[in-house]
Design a protein around this motif. Sequence first.
Motif, PDB file in Angstrom:
ATOM      1  N   GLY A  70       0.703  -1.318  -0.031  1.00  0.00           N
ATOM      2  CA  GLY A  70      -0.113  -0.007   0.027  1.00  0.00           C
ATOM      3  C   GLY A  70       0.859   1.555   0.100  1.00  0.00           C
ATOM      4  O   GLY A  70       0.458   2.216  -0.610  1.00  0.00           O
ATOM      5  N   ARG A  71       1.943   1.344   0.675  1.00  0.00           N
ATOM      6  CA  ARG A  71       2.755   2.467   0.910  1.00  0.00           C
ATOM      7  C   ARG A  71       3.231   3.019  -0.629  1.00  0.00           C
ATOM      8  O   ARG A  71       3.311   3.900  -0.944  1.00  0.00           O
ATOM      9  CB  ARG A  71       3.843   2.263   1.773  1.00  0.00           C
ATOM     10  CG  ARG A  71       4.629   3.515   1.992  1.00  0.00           C
ATOM     11  CD  ARG A  71       5.150   3.664   3.467  1.00  0.00           C
ATOM     12  NE  ARG A  71       5.740   4.989   3.549  1.00  0.00           N
ATOM     13  CZ  ARG A  71       6.159   5.506   4.708  1.00  0.00           C
ATOM     14  NH1 ARG A  71       5.672   4.867   5.823  1.00  0.00           N
ATOM     15  NH2 ARG A  71       6.737   6.699   5.060  1.00  0.00           N
ATOM     16  N   GLY A  72       3.682   1.905  -1.180  1.00  0.00           N
ATOM     17  CA  GLY A  72       4.218   2.150  -2.766  1.00  0.00           C
ATOM     18  C   GLY A  72       2.995   2.555  -3.720  1.00  0.00           C
ATOM     19  O   GLY A  72       3.361   3.232  -4.565  1.00  0.00           O
ATOM     20  N   ILE A  73       2.038   2.068  -3.167  1.00  0.00           N
ATOM     21  CA  ILE A  73       0.798   2.695  -4.190  1.00  0.00           C
ATOM     22  C   ILE A  73       0.570   4.010  -3.935  1.00  0.00           C
ATOM     23  O   ILE A  73       0.412   4.864  -5.150  1.00  0.00           O
ATOM     24  CB  ILE A  73      -0.588   1.619  -3.798  1.00  0.00           C
ATOM     25  CG1 ILE A  73      -0.342   0.154  -4.366  1.00  0.00           C
ATOM     26  CG2 ILE A  73      -1.829   2.184  -4.458  1.00  0.00           C
ATOM     27  CD1 ILE A  73      -1.514  -0.794  -3.700  1.00  0.00           C
ATOM     28  N   VAL A  74       0.583   4.528  -2.768  1.00  0.00           N
ATOM     29  CA  VAL A  74       0.418   5.668  -2.431  1.00  0.00           C
ATOM     30  C   VAL A  74       1.668   6.685  -3.041  1.00  0.00           C
ATOM     31  O   VAL A  74       1.462   7.761  -3.561  1.00  0.00           O
ATOM     32  CB  VAL A  74       0.013   5.955  -0.863  1.00  0.00           C
ATOM     33  CG1 VAL A  74       0.220   7.476  -0.667  1.00  0.00           C
ATOM     34  CG2 VAL A  74      -1.207   5.308  -0.283  1.00  0.00           C
ATOM     35  N   ALA A  75       2.797   6.205  -2.752  1.00  0.00           N
ATOM     36  CA  ALA A  75       3.857   6.826  -3.233  1.00  0.00           C
ATOM     37  C   ALA A  75       4.006   7.062  -4.540  1.00  0.00           C
ATOM     38  O   ALA A  75       4.224   8.063  -5.135  1.00  0.00           O
ATOM     39  CB  ALA A  75       5.361   6.055  -2.672  1.00  0.00           C
TER      40      ALA A  75
ATOM     41  N   GLN B 239       6.369  10.655  -5.055  1.00  0.00           N
ATOM     42  CA  GLN B 239       7.102  10.659  -3.771  1.00  0.00           C
ATOM     43  C   GLN B 239       7.858   9.411  -3.680  1.00  0.00           C
ATOM     44  O   GLN B 239       7.239   8.408  -3.908  1.00  0.00           O
ATOM     45  CB  GLN B 239       6.419  11.309  -2.953  1.00  0.00           C
ATOM     46  CG  GLN B 239       5.901  12.611  -2.975  1.00  0.00           C
ATOM     47  CD  GLN B 239       5.497  13.302  -1.783  1.00  0.00           C
ATOM     48  OE1 GLN B 239       5.648  12.986  -0.757  1.00  0.00           O
ATOM     49  NE2 GLN B 239       4.904  14.712  -1.977  1.00  0.00           N
ATOM     50  N   PRO B 240       8.852   9.433  -2.860  1.00  0.00           N
ATOM     51  CA  PRO B 240       9.608   8.324  -2.257  1.00  0.00           C
ATOM     52  C   PRO B 240       8.676   7.539  -1.542  1.00  0.00           C
ATOM     53  O   PRO B 240       7.708   8.312  -0.826  1.00  0.00           O
ATOM     54  CB  PRO B 240      10.643   8.877  -1.829  1.00  0.00           C
ATOM     55  CG  PRO B 240      11.013   9.977  -2.254  1.00  0.00           C
ATOM     56  CD  PRO B 240       9.899  10.702  -2.720  1.00  0.00           C
ATOM     57  N   GLU B 241       8.858   6.253  -1.216  1.00  0.00           N
ATOM     58  CA  GLU B 241       7.860   5.476  -0.261  1.00  0.00           C
ATOM     59  C   GLU B 241       8.330   5.995   1.057  1.00  0.00           C
ATOM     60  O   GLU B 241       7.274   5.963   1.902  1.00  0.00           O
ATOM     61  CB  GLU B 241       8.181   4.052  -0.401  1.00  0.00           C
ATOM     62  CG  GLU B 241       7.558   3.475  -1.498  1.00  0.00           C
ATOM     63  CD  GLU B 241       7.428   1.909  -1.598  1.00  0.00           C
ATOM     64  OE1 GLU B 241       7.302   1.307  -0.448  1.00  0.00           O
ATOM     65  OE2 GLU B 241       7.783   1.233  -2.582  1.00  0.00           O
ATOM     66  N   ASP B 242       9.398   6.408   1.387  1.00  0.00           N
ATOM     67  CA  ASP B 242       9.767   6.779   2.862  1.00  0.00           C
ATOM     68  C   ASP B 242       9.493   8.332   3.319  1.00  0.00           C
ATOM     69  O   ASP B 242       9.698   8.745   4.311  1.00  0.00           O
ATOM     70  CB  ASP B 242      11.147   6.333   3.040  1.00  0.00           C
ATOM     71  CG  ASP B 242      12.210   6.994   2.426  1.00  0.00           C
ATOM     72  OD1 ASP B 242      11.744   7.729   1.489  1.00  0.00           O
ATOM     73  OD2 ASP B 242      13.490   6.863   2.516  1.00  0.00           O
ATOM     74  N   SER B 243       8.838   8.808   2.010  1.00  0.00           N
ATOM     75  CA  SER B 243       8.317  10.520   2.343  1.00  0.00           C
ATOM     76  C   SER B 243       7.335  10.335   3.754  1.00  0.00           C
ATOM     77  O   SER B 243       6.420   9.479   3.818  1.00  0.00           O
ATOM     78  CB  SER B 243       7.991  10.953   1.140  1.00  0.00           C
ATOM     79  OG  SER B 243       6.741  10.430   0.768  1.00  0.00           O
ATOM     80  N   GLU B 244       7.266  11.450   4.153  1.00  0.00           N
ATOM     81  CA  GLU B 244       6.165  11.575   5.286  1.00  0.00           C
ATOM     82  C   GLU B 244       4.816  11.746   4.860  1.00  0.00           C
ATOM     83  O   GLU B 244       4.149  11.098   5.356  1.00  0.00           O
ATOM     84  CB  GLU B 244       6.481  12.901   6.010  1.00  0.00           C
ATOM     85  CG  GLU B 244       5.450  13.240   7.119  1.00  0.00           C
ATOM     86  CD  GLU B 244       5.550  14.671   7.822  1.00  0.00           C
ATOM     87  OE1 GLU B 244       4.802  15.121   8.591  1.00  0.00           O
ATOM     88  OE2 GLU B 244       6.483  15.569   7.244  1.00  0.00           O
ATOM     89  N   GLN B 245       4.787  12.419   3.705  1.00  0.00           N
ATOM     90  CA  GLN B 245       3.161  12.468   3.292  1.00  0.00           C
ATOM     91  C   GLN B 245       2.699  11.031   2.714  1.00  0.00           C
ATOM     92  O   GLN B 245       1.509  10.908   2.734  1.00  0.00           O
ATOM     93  CB  GLN B 245       3.449  13.398   1.848  1.00  0.00           C
ATOM     94  CG  GLN B 245       3.524  14.859   2.191  1.00  0.00           C
ATOM     95  CD  GLN B 245       3.415  15.993   0.978  1.00  0.00           C
ATOM     96  OE1 GLN B 245       3.542  15.514  -0.090  1.00  0.00           O
ATOM     97  NE2 GLN B 245       3.016  17.047   1.477  1.00  0.00           N
ATOM     98  N   ALA B 246       3.674  10.119   2.140  1.00  0.00           N
ATOM     99  CA  ALA B 246       3.087   8.904   1.801  1.00  0.00           C
ATOM    100  C   ALA B 246       2.848   8.062   3.024  1.00  0.00           C
ATOM    101  O   ALA B 246       1.976   7.331   2.864  1.00  0.00           O
ATOM    102  CB  ALA B 246       4.403   7.894   1.066  1.00  0.00           C
ATOM    103  N   GLY B 247       3.435   8.270   4.075  1.00  0.00           N
ATOM    104  CA  GLY B 247       3.361   7.598   5.290  1.00  0.00           C
ATOM    105  C   GLY B 247       1.932   8.045   5.718  1.00  0.00           C
ATOM    106  O   GLY B 247       1.112   7.312   6.317  1.00  0.00           O
ATOM    107  N   VAL B 248       1.821   9.358   5.752  1.00  0.00           N
ATOM    108  CA  VAL B 248       0.494   9.922   6.475  1.00  0.00           C
ATOM    109  C   VAL B 248      -0.852   9.393   5.326  1.00  0.00           C
ATOM    110  O   VAL B 248      -1.735   8.942   6.186  1.00  0.00           O
ATOM    111  CB  VAL B 248       0.421  11.220   6.276  1.00  0.00           C
ATOM    112  CG1 VAL B 248      -0.818  11.928   6.483  1.00  0.00           C
ATOM    113  CG2 VAL B 248       1.414  12.048   7.250  1.00  0.00           C
ATOM    114  N   VAL B 249      -0.615   9.248   4.134  1.00  0.00           N
ATOM    115  CA  VAL B 249      -1.794   8.876   3.382  1.00  0.00           C
ATOM    116  C   VAL B 249      -1.984   7.405   3.333  1.00  0.00           C
ATOM    117  O   VAL B 249      -3.237   6.936   3.560  1.00  0.00           O
ATOM    118  CB  VAL B 249      -1.878   9.275   1.813  1.00  0.00           C
ATOM    119  CG1 VAL B 249      -2.846   8.729   1.007  1.00  0.00           C
ATOM    120  CG2 VAL B 249      -1.618  10.874   1.790  1.00  0.00           C
TER     121      VAL B 249
END
Length: 353
Positions: free
Chosen positions: A106-111, A116-126
Amino acid sequence: MTENAAKRLKTDNGVVTIGTHNGHFHADEALAIYMLRTHVPAYAGAALVRTRDPKLLDECHTVVDVGGVYDAAINRFDHHQRSFGTSFPGRPTKLSSAGLVYLHFGRGIVARRLAQPEDSEQAGVVWRKIYESFVEALDAHDNGISVYDPAGIADAGLEKRFSDGGFTLGAMVGRLNPNWNDPIPADPVAAQADEDKRFETASQRIGEEFDRGLDYYTRAWLPAREVVAEGFAARPEYDSEGRILVLKRQSAPWKDHMYTLEDEQPEAGKVLYVLYPEKPTPDAKWRVQCVPVTKDSFESRKPLPEAWRGFRDEELDGISGVAGSVFVHAAGFIGGNKTFEGALAMAKKALAI
């Protein structure tokens, strides 16, 4: 986690085969397979096999919701084994196959959607927000977990006031299964093909809802954080206790972000009214919306005055003492004025009553 899983995907002929169970299908595997086939590049064009035959499942590259094994290293994502107890980080709900696939991919889907990179804050939040607002409900449904503790409800003597039709995400997929008395083709191959066709429809249907959520949280909800944070920081301009939050630019999804900001800054106090223009133009009318006790509550922290409720226009002007009034809802949770100055005056008067 997602990136590493994607790097492990290898097949001899370039075609990945995903296995899941046949028979009655559910929302969790329908979404899990949609996410893989639609949003994970390594699974683009993947074939689908629906069976409970262990030998056929062993031949599949990836197996979802069947097989009794959870091991991401070998692409096995089942949750039915007695020993299984995995949950999403920080959440108590045991995962289903939807949650397992979302946990790893899922984090890769969002990123990718955010570029954005998978480890970005915004990707993590979403990533977390979509789990909590969409995927977790499927996990709970498939694992037989109620929204509220049934024993607690019984002890409190609470009863449902009306039927909601049982229209949940799980029920939406469940209704695409054949009815008990629908005719079944006599030929087993034809019968399985008919069932698989229904499953493909169900997977696409729940996937469309997932995509709507993905689009909303990446394109609308996340950008609203900046708008709400700006208004939250400017509250002392309108009320010394910070009880009025003004969204200057335009209306934006504010509840999640406002509650988060309040939790992060408890010393800043609680917001009671949110003001925003109906549209992003200079001549826009303004709304005064009461903040609910909780995000999903119909009860306001401080409703607009009872004497104003249900009145409009000039009659409301006379009652409220604020010129340009447009309306106050009969339930007192929202009102409007022709100008920002008028809406602010309504909010300030309401605070004093």
